[in-house]
Design an enzyme around this catalytic site. Sequence first.
Site, short mmCIF file in Angstrom:
data_model
loop_
_atom_site.label_atom_id
_atom_site.label_comp_id
_atom_site.label_asym_id
_atom_site.label_seq_id
_atom_site.Cartn_x
_atom_site.Cartn_y
_atom_site.Cartn_z
CG ASP A 1 -2.18 -0.07 0.99
OD1 ASP A 1 -2.67 0.48 -0.81
OD2 ASP A 1 -2.99 0.87 1.81
CG HIS B 1 -9.14 5.61 -0.39
ND1 HIS B 1 -9.52 4.27 -1.47
CD2 HIS B 1 -9.50 5.80 0.51
CE1 HIS B 1 -9.75 3.28 -0.52
NE2 HIS B 1 -10.32 4.51 1.33
N GLY C 1 -12.83 6.69 2.67
CA GLY C 1 -13.82 5.75 3.46
C GLY C 1 -13.28 5.76 4.73
N GLY D 1 -16.34 4.99 0.27
CA GLY D 1 -18.05 4.77 0.93
C GLY D 1 -17.25 5.77 1.07
CB ILE D 2 -17.02 8.76 2.71
CG1 ILE D 2 -17.57 8.12 4.22
CG2 ILE D 2 -17.31 10.51 2.58
CD1 ILE D 2 -15.93 9.24 4.86
N GLY D 3 -16.67 8.89 -0.70
CA GLY D 3 -16.53 9.62 -1.48
C GLY D 3 -17.37 9.39 -2.80
CG ASN E 1 -22.34 5.03 -1.45
OD1 ASN E 1 -22.77 4.64 -2.57
ND2 ASN E 1 -21.07 4.36 -1.01
CD GLU F 1 -8.20 -0.01 -1.42
OE1 GLU F 1 -9.48 -0.18 -0.76
OE2 GLU F 1 -7.53 -0.03 -0.47
#
Length: 310
Positions: free
Chosen positions: A56, A116, A118, A239-241, A243, A293
């Site tokens: 990562d 990103h 999340g 998830g946030i970006g 939705n 990913e």
Amino acid sequence: MHGGEAFKTSSIINEEVISIIESCIPFAPLHNPANLIGIRVAMEVAPNLPQVAVFDTAFHQTIPKEAYLYAVPIEWYRSFAVRRYGFHGTSHQYVVQKAAEELGLDIKESAFISAHLGNGASATAVLNGRSVDTTMGFTPLEGLVMGTRSGDIDPGLPPYIAQSLGISPDEVVDLLNKKSGLLGLSELSNDMRELTIAANSGHVGSKLAIDVFVHRLAKAIGALAISLPKIDALIFTGGIGENSALVREKVIGKLGAFGFQLDHKANDHAVGGIGGIITDRDSPVAIVVNTNEEAMIVKQTLEVLNKDTK
Ligand code: AMP
């Protein structure tokens, strides 16, 4: 997995690679030991099956010195590898490639800021397909406000809190990792969905948590912009970006100085995996891209294996 400074790309796993991953355990005490167990077990079960390590951190190894060094005694870097490493590399790399494709841009002549967002969150400036700065640092605690992580704080705070609460420095770090961020501010939840619903029904802490999250993200995007000669697109993912139309609307609303203007309808539409451009025609582009990913890991694994058999 944390690859320190040793891994600039994914690598086929052998005993030497394993020992370097072991040497990076102090940087990632939760991740690297668990990954090593998986590697060893897979080796026992299928000794002839090649394994590939995807890091990562590797994508961020192109970040220049002025961006990865802390202004602390340089001896700490030389002796203890104290520097900013950055994380979420596979996700940032994936969404940048995807955005370049979707926008018809040559990645070798492109400039993106990728957010990103999340439970963990980081933003990265990517120039010509290479990471040039990012918000996470020596550990994934630095940078943006996250679900339960504080992100940036004044380094003078931990000893003050340790003394005030009568706890050890390790316990303070634990609180900064697990009881801070959206959860700490809202006193309700680390979950952006829950906070959005609560804020809409008047929960003050939830609104505050979202506002701090947004402010710090917009501020980081502004800071990352100085590493780029232009911004081809701002990418929202995680998830946030992917939705939260609300978070995107608030962030874009703070980026007026860069000329960003939201297309409200497109923004409201780009949820639940739909994605797409969410800005007006004459605005710099902001685009929602669904991260993958796993697909990036598969791609890099195949590249390494194909190289190895050539
Ligand atoms: P991740 O770690 O990428 O799975 O993202 C988790 C975060 O995404 C959590 O804060 C979720 O509440 C948030 N999230 C997922 N779906 C939504 C949604 N529809 N609206 C707002 N936040 C969401």
